[in-house]
Design a protein around this motif. Sequence first.
Motif, short mmCIF file in Angstrom:
data_model
loop_
_atom_site.label_atom_id
_atom_site.label_comp_id
_atom_site.label_asym_id
_atom_site.label_seq_id
_atom_site.Cartn_x
_atom_site.Cartn_y
_atom_site.Cartn_z
N ASP A 1 150.96 148.20 103.08
CA ASP A 1 151.88 148.62 102.24
C ASP A 1 153.36 149.68 102.52
O ASP A 1 154.34 148.85 102.87
CB ASP A 1 151.85 149.30 100.99
N ARG A 2 152.53 150.63 103.43
CA ARG A 2 153.54 151.50 104.49
C ARG A 2 153.70 151.17 105.27
O ARG A 2 154.90 150.99 106.25
CB ARG A 2 152.50 153.19 104.62
N PHE A 3 152.71 150.40 106.10
CA PHE A 3 153.70 149.66 107.01
C PHE A 3 154.41 148.84 107.47
O PHE A 3 155.72 148.92 108.12
CB PHE A 3 152.41 148.52 107.68
N VAL A 4 154.53 148.17 106.05
CA VAL A 4 155.60 146.85 105.44
C VAL A 4 156.99 147.58 105.62
O VAL A 4 157.77 146.83 105.71
CB VAL A 4 154.84 145.84 104.73
N GLU A 5 157.02 148.82 104.28
CA GLU A 5 157.62 149.69 104.50
C GLU A 5 158.57 149.86 105.53
O GLU A 5 159.82 150.07 105.42
CB GLU A 5 157.65 150.61 103.18
N LYS A 6 157.63 150.22 106.13
CA LYS A 6 158.83 151.20 107.34
C LYS A 6 159.38 149.87 107.96
O LYS A 6 160.44 149.95 108.86
CB LYS A 6 157.14 151.64 108.01
N LEU A 7 158.56 149.43 108.85
CA LEU A 7 158.43 147.79 109.84
C LEU A 7 159.92 147.16 108.38
O LEU A 7 161.42 146.64 109.61
CB LEU A 7 157.79 146.59 110.00
N GLY A 8 160.71 147.13 107.62
CA GLY A 8 161.55 146.74 106.77
C GLY A 8 162.47 147.53 106.51
O GLY A 8 163.54 147.46 107.49
N GLY A 9 162.17 149.03 106.62
CA GLY A 9 163.54 150.18 106.99
C GLY A 9 163.90 149.80 108.43
O GLY A 9 164.69 149.89 109.15
#
Length: 409
Positions: free
Chosen positions: A309-317
């Motif tokens: 979840d943190r990877f997806v959030e950071k990548l989206g940002g």
Amino acid sequence: MVLVYSLDVSAPLLRTQGYVDGRWISAASVFPVLDPATGQEIARVSDCGPAEAKRAVDAAYKAFHSWKQYTAKERSVLLRKWFELLMLHKDELAQLITFECGKPMCESLGEISYSASFLEWFSEEARRVYGDIVPSPAKDRKLLLLKQPVGVASIITPWNFPSAMITRKVGAALAAGCTVVVKPAEDTPLSALALAELAEQAGIPAGVFNVVPCSRESTPSVGRVLCTDPLVAKISFTGSTATGKVLLKMAADTVKKVSMELGGHAPFIVFDSADLDKAVGGAMASKFRNSGQTCVCSNRFLVQSAVYDRFVEKLGGAMDAELRLGHGSEPDTTQGPLINARAAEKVLHQISDAVSRGAKVVKGGKRLDGSFMEPTLLADVTADMLCTKEETFGPLVPVIRQVQTGDRD
């Protein structure tokens, strides 16, 4: 307000005819070259057919008998001159790439430097085609190994690196003493023809470097000549796996030497222990170069569940902060169009398939005007979706939750 973009390249470098035996030749018909960002026609190029391809092979075969007699130093000097001319005209050559391929100018300039570097490298390697003396098992024998050019090479190249994929192959061939016939991709023939113009200016002899541009419709018949003519000794191809299989079959009857660089399906793997900021930076670099249209782009992202979840959030940002769609000639553009409508439709089809099977669109997901695609981030991706089975060749990031560490195909 509608912006109009115009290609500003001097006449000698904007060539639209085939180049065979040191002459610029016309064909019976022409085909359009389009700016993929706007759909506007930027040139009409000679649509060479089997007759022109055969003429090019014959010219290359004739030239081979004299070119192979050039000394290593003589070939080296000519390749060096060609390299210097590429660097002298790098801005105009980069413009050609941006307008026919869609790349941002910064990437196009990078490609020209990359393209020229092959000529520089092989100009130096041309002097080092050494042989060997091998110890003989018999006292009255000496074993000498000589390296000799194989002959005419057919060079079939893709559109995503329309300059560098030619010089990488041709630089090596010419340094070794081979002659070549280049068939560039139908979407990007202008870069190949500009290389021919500079090769002529550098003094590369007639028939040593030939270019036969052709339309999508003429490609099968031209390719058949280049892969079956008995005067061709070698084939070098970069492109799809499906096309590579066809060319291999055609080359088999005359047992030609063949080099193939085909499609990829590279995984990007993020473990629980990863530095996520570095992982996101690596993902951005490996996925969005040339809008995802390289054979070494990461195609599927396997992320362990603890950091998913943190990877997806950071990548989206990072995608929001760093990616800007637009025409490649605009200085702030980082993402140009896909090469044509078929490419955009393929990406859209993979997104639709994934969503229908339960994937979630986190970013993007839409096709825009022409062949532009929004950079797209998909979560909750599973291994039964097309985007995890087929090479995408576009700005799509499918992220698979990896529950446990293990081998992946």
